[in-house]
Design a protein around this motif. Structure first.
Motif, PDB file in Angstrom:
ATOM      1  N   GLU A 139       1.198  -0.783  -0.173  1.00 58.97           N
ATOM      2  CA  GLU A 139       0.031   0.553  -0.029  1.00 58.97           C
ATOM      3  C   GLU A 139       0.954   1.272  -0.106  1.00 58.97           C
ATOM      4  N   TYR A 140       2.329   1.074   0.644  1.00 61.65           N
ATOM      5  CA  TYR A 140       2.300   2.231   1.001  1.00 61.65           C
ATOM      6  C   TYR A 140       3.418   2.252  -1.014  1.00 61.65           C
ATOM      7  N   LEU A 141       3.690   1.943  -1.450  1.00 52.51           N
ATOM      8  CA  LEU A 141       4.410   1.305  -2.589  1.00 52.51           C
ATOM      9  C   LEU A 141       2.887   2.314  -3.735  1.00 52.51           C
ATOM     10  N   ASN A 142       1.520   1.750  -3.121  1.00 52.13           N
ATOM     11  CA  ASN A 142       0.843   2.075  -4.542  1.00 52.13           C
ATOM     12  C   ASN A 142       0.519   3.743  -4.300  1.00 52.13           C
ATOM     13  N   LEU A 143       0.163   4.314  -2.515  1.00 54.60           N
ATOM     14  CA  LEU A 143       0.268   5.524  -2.773  1.00 54.60           C
ATOM     15  C   LEU A 143       1.960   6.693  -3.239  1.00 54.60           C
ATOM     16  N   PHE A 144       3.096   5.755  -3.533  1.00 49.33           N
ATOM     17  CA  PHE A 144       3.665   6.270  -4.000  1.00 49.33           C
ATOM     18  C   PHE A 144       3.132   6.878  -5.136  1.00 49.33           C
ATOM     19  N   LEU A 145       3.144   5.428  -6.033  1.00 49.79           N
ATOM     20  CA  LEU A 145       2.521   5.657  -7.474  1.00 49.79           C
ATOM     21  C   LEU A 145       1.438   6.591  -7.531  1.00 49.79           C
ATOM     22  N   ILE A 146       0.622   6.856  -6.884  1.00 46.00           N
ATOM     23  CA  ILE A 146       0.054   7.370  -7.206  1.00 46.00           C
ATOM     24  C   ILE A 146      -0.488   8.899  -7.193  1.00 46.00           C
ATOM     25  N   GLY A 147       0.658   9.333  -6.009  1.00 47.01           N
ATOM     26  CA  GLY A 147       1.340  10.571  -6.367  1.00 47.01           C
ATOM     27  C   GLY A 147       2.192  11.106  -7.177  1.00 47.01           C
ATOM     28  N   ALA A 148       3.063   9.834  -7.930  1.00 48.53           N
ATOM     29  CA  ALA A 148       3.899  10.050  -8.877  1.00 48.53           C
ATOM     30  C   ALA A 148       3.517  10.456 -10.774  1.00 48.53           C
ATOM     31  N   VAL A 149       2.302   9.704 -10.432  1.00 51.73           N
ATOM     32  CA  VAL A 149       1.706   9.441 -12.192  1.00 51.73           C
ATOM     33  C   VAL A 149       1.346  11.151 -12.414  1.00 51.73           C
ATOM     34  N   GLU A 150       1.035  11.182 -11.110  1.00 51.74           N
ATOM     35  CA  GLU A 150       0.585  12.880 -11.695  1.00 51.74           C
ATOM     36  C   GLU A 150       1.297  13.822 -12.194  1.00 51.74           C
ATOM     37  N   LEU A 151       2.737  13.293 -12.324  1.00 52.28           N
ATOM     38  CA  LEU A 151       3.740  14.498 -12.773  1.00 52.28           C
ATOM     39  C   LEU A 151       3.550  14.309 -14.052  1.00 52.28           C
ATOM     40  N   PRO A 152       3.984  13.289 -14.501  1.00 51.43           N
ATOM     41  CA  PRO A 152       4.352  13.470 -16.648  1.00 51.43           C
ATOM     42  C   PRO A 152       2.901  14.473 -16.414  1.00 51.43           C
ATOM     43  N   CYS A 153       1.783  13.606 -15.947  1.00 54.02           N
ATOM     44  CA  CYS A 153       0.421  14.681 -16.259  1.00 54.02           C
ATOM     45  C   CYS A 153       0.610  15.893 -16.009  1.00 54.02           C
ATOM     46  N   TYR A 154       1.232  16.760 -15.241  1.00 54.46           N
ATOM     47  CA  TYR A 154       1.182  17.875 -15.708  1.00 54.46           C
ATOM     48  C   TYR A 154       2.463  18.771 -16.259  1.00 54.46           C
ATOM     49  N   ILE A 155       2.861  17.457 -16.443  1.00 48.89           N
ATOM     50  CA  ILE A 155       4.030  18.494 -17.960  1.00 48.89           C
ATOM     51  C   ILE A 155       2.605  17.684 -19.484  1.00 48.89           C
ATOM     52  N   ILE A 156       2.275  16.860 -19.737  1.00 52.93           N
ATOM     53  CA  ILE A 156       1.775  16.991 -20.375  1.00 52.93           C
ATOM     54  C   ILE A 156       0.537  17.728 -20.636  1.00 52.93           C
TER      55      ILE A 156
END
Length: 573
Positions: free
Chosen positions: A375-392
């Motif tokens: 669950e800790y890795l999942n939350l980390f990835l949920i936050g990380a997936v937003e970074l390329p979203c904002y670049i696009i």
């Protein structure tokens, strides 16, 4: 150089907002638990496995419908369920199955919790289980309610008293209330302090968007405002990291709150924005800020507020005598967002986008728990997936424009919501990919609307507009957690059907928002407006503007101040 220092100092604190928004993910975890028992245990039985202590049984626990059989030192045998306990009338042999008579008792001796993952949470601290479970479920909705109220209150205060004072107060408030949460003595004080923490966190985030928007010029405004979200997402990743390292809730809260200290120590140096100072006719203070910007940026070209605003003063004088326009010193309120049909229609559309973006963001996030694993890795990835979203989003906004980026991503999220309903349940990977794609698309719209709202409204109500939009956003945030809890009370509707229902709701609202966005004006490359008259004229064709009103010079004059200190200062008034 000046704008860069102000920007990074301001957005660093946005990371704290992301931390506090998601802190309850691990702080309010409900571990496995059973009813307590009176006395000392001699042996424990769980199905075919026996042990000397209950701690050895937790690794075998698979369902809330399970129960544990314990034998006490005095020979009594008890069956321990989660919310009740039964004493066997006949205590001959220790066996898991028992068909004889039993006496049922409430959990008057408290509860036993599985502490293999978390040593302590607020749930275990105050026994928020069974008939008190609803109190645990209110932790996140009450926080979001505080976010909702704080967005409106501090957005309005920022327009009245200035951005600088609100940033000072809310940043200090995040540190004080964040630390105080860790030392609350009962559930109700915990909720109250977190409510206040939510208000100041929301207030800071709303005003910070306006603050950096007014300091950064057109050239970098898109990337600067969108990457405030990136720092918020980094805060989510910090929550995952601290949650992995610290397993006691109050220590976990203290570590999360410490992230605020660097900004609290230096936030008093942040200046007020020239935009707000000019809207309040504080020309000398505005000139001081501009002179400071010039020294930092090593710009030798003189920039005098009196020269830049001379045309503005003439226009204001003529407009007061011509059409009885209100003074720039008038105190504005939320009714000014509905001052005429053009602005009212714009406000309704913007509010709908805010609500849809927030609801969709959390519905897709809640659906992603089916990923399983750590669950800790999942939350980390949920936050990380937003970074390329904002670049696009930034690339599209600068190339296609704000409106032309918002429309397709809103419609795309609606289509993905419909697509998910037709994916067979056996195709888990495909469902997960579709959920992530949906979150990505709604994330673009959710991130874009902050900047778009700030550009659609004039200086005198800009913070109020962003704050009221954030209020509608938090209404969606308050509703979203209840979507998860619905499955425990809406027995006749399966969890899958519940998720589909809300995804369909998000899809319909996203489609409606996308259609209404067509009527909004494009703001790419246009100067920020300063009056409601200028905001009303924005988006109309040149012919209608020239026939109805003279060109609005105040926004262009202020835009020159906004651009001051960049590579080239425009000389066009």
């Amino acid at each position: 150089r000046f704008q860069a220092c102000v920007y990074f100092a301001s957005v660093f604190q946005a990371m704290s907002c992301g931390i506090h928004y998601l802190a309850s993910v691990f702080m309010a975890v409900t571990p496995n638990f059973v009813c307590g028992f009176p006395g000392n245990v001699s042996s424990v039985l769980f199905h075919n496995s026996s042990a000397s202590s209950i701690e050895d049984i937790w690794t075998l626990w698979t369902s809330t419908e399970n129960y544990i059989v314990v034998q006490l030192e005095n020979g009594e045998i008890w069956e321990l369920d989660q919310c009740s306990r039964s004493k066997r009338e006949v205590s001959l042999d220790l066996a898991y199955e028992y068909k004889g008579n039993k006496s049922v008792f409430p959990c008057s001796d408290g509860f036993l919790y599985d502490d293999t993952k978390w040593k302590s949470t607020v749930v275990t601290q105050w026994d928020l289980v069974c008939d008190r479970e609803w109190l645990a479920k209110l932790i996140q909705p009450t926080f979001m309610l505080g976010v909702l109220i704080g967005a409106v209150i501090f957005g309005d205060i920022a327009d009245r008293l200035g951005r600088q004072r609100v940033i000072w107060f809310t940043s200090a408030g995040q540190f004080v209330f964040g630390i105080t949460v860790a030392f609350t003595f009962d559930y109700y004080s915990f909720v109250i302090v977190r409510f206040l923490l939510a208000m100041v966190s929301s207030g800071y985030l709303v005003v910070a968007f306006v603050y950096v928007t007014e300091f950064v010029g057109i050239k970098a405004r898109t990337w600067a405002s969108m990457h405030v979200h990136a720092f918020f997402a980094m805060g989510i990743m910090v929550v995952a990291l601290v949650g992995f390292l610290v397993r006691t809730w109050w220590v976990y809260q203290i570590f999360l709150s410490i992230a605020t200290i660097p900004f609290v120590l230096c936030c008093w140096m942040l200046p007020e924005t020239p935009f707000w100072l000019l809207s309040e006719e504080r020309y000398e203070d505005a000139q001081k800020v501009i002179d400071t910007m010039a020294r930092w940026n090593k710009v030798s070209t003189p920039c005098k507020v009196s020269e830049l605003c001379s045309v503005q003063q003439d226009d204001l004088a003529s407009s007061r005598t011509g059409d009885n326009d209100t003074s720039s010193t008038k105190k504005h309120n939320i009714l000014d967002l509905f001052c005429n049909w053009q602005i009212a229609r714009r406000t309704i559309t913007v509010w709908l986008i805010w609500f849809t973006g927030s609801l969709g963001y959390y519905v897709f996030s809640l659906s992603s728990v089916s990923l399983g694993g750590n669950e800790y890795l999942n939350l980390f990835l949920i936050g990380a997936v937003e970074l390329p979203c904002y670049i696009i989003a930034c690339l599209a906004m600068d190339k296609l424009g704000r409106r032309n980026t918002l429309i397709p991503f809103l419609i795309l999220s609606a289509l993905i919501c419909v697509l998910i309903m037709f994916i067979p349940q056996d195709f888990n990977i495909l469902i997960i990919l579709a959920n992530m794609a949906g979150k990505f698309s709604i994330g673009v719209a959710f991130g874009l609307i902050y900047l778009y709202t700030a550009e659609l409204y004039p200086t005198i109500v800009r913070s109020l507009a962003v704050g009221s939009g954030s209020m509608m956003c938090r209404v969606g945030s308050v509703v979203a957690p209840f979507c998860v809890y619905l499955r425990s009370v809406w027995i006749f509707m399966p969890l899958v059907a519940t998720v589909y229902f809300f995804q369909l709701l998000v899809g319909i609202m996203a489609l409606l928002s996308g259609i209404l966005t067509i009527m909004l004006p494009e703001t790419l490359g246009k100067p920020l407006t300063n009056t409601l008259a200028e905001a009303t004229e924005m988006g109309r064709n040149k012919k209608s503007c020239s026939e109805k009103t003279p060109p609005a010079h105040s926004g262009a004059a202020l835009e020159k101040i906004e651009m001051f200190g960049q590579e080239r200062v425009s000389t066009d008034k």
